[in-house]
Design an enzyme around this catalytic site. Structure first.
Site, short mmCIF file in Angstrom:
data_model
loop_
_atom_site.label_atom_id
_atom_site.label_comp_id
_atom_site.label_asym_id
_atom_site.label_seq_id
_atom_site.Cartn_x
_atom_site.Cartn_y
_atom_site.Cartn_z
N ARG A 33 -9.82 1.39 8.12
CA ARG A 33 -9.45 0.04 8.53
C ARG A 33 -10.56 -0.66 9.30
O ARG A 33 -10.40 -1.82 9.68
CB ARG A 33 -8.23 0.13 9.45
CG ARG A 33 -6.90 -0.25 8.79
CD ARG A 33 -5.83 -0.10 9.87
NE ARG A 33 -4.65 -0.87 9.62
CZ ARG A 33 -3.53 -0.36 9.07
NH1 ARG A 33 -3.50 0.88 8.66
NH2 ARG A 33 -2.48 -1.12 8.94
N ARG A 82 -1.05 -8.30 13.75
CA ARG A 82 -1.51 -7.32 12.76
C ARG A 82 -2.32 -8.02 11.66
O ARG A 82 -3.31 -7.49 11.19
CB ARG A 82 -0.33 -6.56 12.16
CG ARG A 82 0.21 -5.51 13.15
CD ARG A 82 1.59 -5.03 12.79
NE ARG A 82 1.66 -4.43 11.49
CZ ARG A 82 2.74 -4.46 10.70
NH1 ARG A 82 3.84 -5.05 11.11
NH2 ARG A 82 2.72 -3.88 9.54
N ARG A 89 10.95 -1.32 11.34
CA ARG A 89 9.84 -0.88 12.20
C ARG A 89 9.70 -1.85 13.36
O ARG A 89 9.72 -3.06 13.15
CB ARG A 89 8.56 -0.86 11.38
CG ARG A 89 8.28 0.51 10.78
CD ARG A 89 7.13 0.51 9.84
NE ARG A 89 5.93 -0.13 10.36
CZ ARG A 89 4.79 -0.19 9.68
NH1 ARG A 89 4.72 0.36 8.47
NH2 ARG A 89 3.74 -0.78 10.17
N LYS A 104 0.82 -1.21 0.00
CA LYS A 104 0.00 0.00 0.00
C LYS A 104 0.86 1.26 0.00
O LYS A 104 0.66 2.17 -0.81
CB LYS A 104 -0.93 0.04 1.24
CG LYS A 104 -1.86 -1.15 1.35
CD LYS A 104 -2.76 -1.05 2.58
CE LYS A 104 -2.05 -1.03 3.92
NZ LYS A 104 -1.31 -2.28 4.24
N ARG A 151 11.38 -5.44 5.32
CA ARG A 151 11.09 -4.00 5.15
C ARG A 151 12.07 -3.13 5.93
O ARG A 151 12.35 -3.37 7.11
CB ARG A 151 9.66 -3.69 5.59
CG ARG A 151 9.36 -2.20 5.60
CD ARG A 151 7.90 -1.89 5.47
NE ARG A 151 7.09 -2.39 6.58
CZ ARG A 151 5.76 -2.29 6.61
NH1 ARG A 151 5.11 -1.74 5.60
NH2 ARG A 151 5.09 -2.75 7.64
P1 ADP Z 1 1.00 -1.42 7.40
O1 ADP Z 1 1.50 -0.49 6.34
O2 ADP Z 1 2.02 -2.45 7.71
O3 ADP Z 1 -0.35 -1.95 7.05
P2 ADP Z 1 0.52 0.96 8.98
O4 ADP Z 1 1.77 1.74 8.90
O5 ADP Z 1 -0.59 1.35 8.06
O6 ADP Z 1 0.87 -0.59 8.76
O7 ADP Z 1 -0.05 0.97 10.46
C1 ADP Z 1 0.77 0.73 11.57
C2 ADP Z 1 -0.09 0.68 12.83
O8 ADP Z 1 -0.70 1.96 13.04
C3 ADP Z 1 -1.26 -0.30 12.78
O9 ADP Z 1 -0.88 -1.62 13.16
C4 ADP Z 1 -2.22 0.33 13.80
O10 ADP Z 1 -1.82 0.08 15.13
C5 ADP Z 1 -2.03 1.82 13.53
N1 ADP Z 1 -2.97 2.32 12.51
C6 ADP Z 1 -2.65 2.86 11.31
N2 ADP Z 1 -3.73 3.24 10.63
C7 ADP Z 1 -4.80 2.92 11.42
C8 ADP Z 1 -6.21 3.05 11.28
N3 ADP Z 1 -6.76 3.57 10.17
N4 ADP Z 1 -7.00 2.61 12.30
C9 ADP Z 1 -6.47 2.10 13.43
N5 ADP Z 1 -5.15 1.94 13.63
C10 ADP Z 1 -4.31 2.35 12.63
P1 ADP Z 2 2.17 -1.86 3.23
O1 ADP Z 2 2.13 -0.35 3.25
O2 ADP Z 2 0.98 -2.46 2.55
O3 ADP Z 2 2.39 -2.46 4.59
P2 ADP Z 2 4.78 -1.54 1.92
O4 ADP Z 2 4.53 -0.71 0.71
O5 ADP Z 2 5.43 -0.89 3.08
O6 ADP Z 2 3.42 -2.31 2.34
O7 ADP Z 2 5.65 -2.80 1.45
C1 ADP Z 2 6.06 -3.80 2.40
C2 ADP Z 2 7.46 -4.29 2.02
O8 ADP Z 2 7.39 -5.01 0.79
C3 ADP Z 2 8.48 -3.17 1.76
O9 ADP Z 2 9.75 -3.63 2.18
C4 ADP Z 2 8.44 -2.96 0.24
O10 ADP Z 2 9.69 -2.50 -0.27
C5 ADP Z 2 8.13 -4.37 -0.26
N1 ADP Z 2 7.26 -4.41 -1.45
C6 ADP Z 2 6.22 -3.59 -1.75
N2 ADP Z 2 5.64 -3.96 -2.90
C7 ADP Z 2 6.31 -5.07 -3.33
C8 ADP Z 2 6.19 -5.91 -4.48
N3 ADP Z 2 5.24 -5.71 -5.40
N4 ADP Z 2 7.07 -6.93 -4.60
C9 ADP Z 2 8.03 -7.15 -3.68
N5 ADP Z 2 8.20 -6.38 -2.58
C10 ADP Z 2 7.37 -5.35 -2.40
#
Ligand code: ADP
Ligand code: ADP
Length: 231
Positions: free
Chosen positions: A101, A184, A173, A26, A140
């Site tokens: 979410r 998660r 992270r 994302k 990551r």
């Molecule tokens: P990821 O990219 O791995 O999906 P995020 O960076 O979006 O994780 O979120 C990290 C943490 O921040 C989540 O596990 C949650 O604790 C909190 N968080 C982020 N966005 C939301 C949301 N829209 N509602 C509730 N908690 C959130």
């Molecule tokens: P999210 O926001 O959904 O948690 P991220 O964009 O942070 O996901 O991506 C999670 C990890 O996977 C990062 O280390 C990123 O560089 C890697 N990644 C993202 N998209 C791809 C893909 N299409 N193929 C392989 N690795 C990816």
């Protein structure tokens, strides 16, 4: 419609929502699409991490919840996102990453979009399998200075441990530890996954194959968004 000049004249004027489990890509895709259209990238995860770093009251409330891999309560998230969407830079559209979410967040977003004169959102649902998510989250790394996201396995920096753009230190992270990742993913399945049907039923959701490499996923995403952009 691939030239940068042509793109500069296109406007999205919509809310673009990236939906998908942790590690689906994302943040990576949201950054790219925000840059392509010159619209803001609103990541609630980044906003919370910023509050934690600055040790604000909101950050102190969110931190233990994030460390457990649970969701921050809706009212906290909503207050923060409401204030952000009201800012003038969001008038031409914006990209949401990690929000909504929960169903309550999605319903509140509908009301916010209506209040700000936006039509229906476009929801880009990134689909990837669990083994892939675990590998991506374990690999990551994020730039401490600019937030750029890398992956030790699939998208490494040119110099190990350093950001390609500004040389910033790349860090892990704390919530990408395996036990927190499990929680998660559980939070995603119970609280967020129902949004797929919520948006699909309203005809605003498209499935995007998130298993492909980063460029190939962007290719799909750009094609979908270019189709709804207006000159
Ligand atoms: P990821 O990219 O791995 O999906 P995020 O960076 O979006 O994780 O979120 C990290 C943490 O921040 C989540 O596990 C949650 O604790 C909190 N968080 C982020 N966005 C939301 C949301 N829209 N509602 C509730 N908690 C959130
Ligand atoms: P999210 O926001 O959904 O948690 P991220 O964009 O942070 O996901 O991506 C999670 C990890 O996977 C990062 O280390 C990123 O560089 C890697 N990644 C993202 N998209 C791809 C893909 N299409 N193929 C392989 N690795 C990816």
């Amino acid at each position: 419609m691939d030239s940068a000049v042509a793109m500069a004249r296109m406007a999205v004027q919509r809310a673009l929502i990236f939906l998908g489990p942790p590690g689906a890509g994302k943040g990576t895709q949201a950054r790219r699409i925000a840059e392509r259209y010159g619209i803001p990238h609103l990541s609630t995860g980044d906003m919370f991490r910023d509050h934690v770093r600055r040790d604000t009251e909101l950050g102190r409330r969110a931190r233990p919840i994030m460390e457990r891999g649970e969701l921050v309560p809706d009212e906290i998230v909503l207050g923060m996102i409401e204030e952000r969407i009201a800012r003038p830079d969001c008038r031409q559209g914006f990209v949401l990453d990690g929000f909504p979410r929960t169903l309550a967040q999605a319903e509140a977003l509908d009301r916010l979009l209506e209040a700000h004169g936006f039509g229906r959102p476009l929801v880009l649902h990134l689909v990837a399998d669990e083994a892939q998510l675990l590998r991506r989250l374990a690999g990551r790394r994020t730039c401490k200075l600019c937030g750029a996201v890398y992956n030790m396995y699939d998208h490494p920096p040119k110099v190990p441990g350093r950001c390609d753009d500004d040389g910033g230190e790349l860090v892990e992270r704390p919530d990408d530890r395996e036990d927190v990742v499990r929680q998660r993913l559980t939070s995603y399945h119970h609280q967020t996954r129902p949004l797929v049907e919520y948006y699909r039923a309203r005809g605003v959701l498209v499935d995007v194959d998130g298993t492909a490499d980063i460029e190939a996923v962007s290719h799909q995403v750009f094609a979908l968004v270019d189709r709804i952009a207006v000159p």
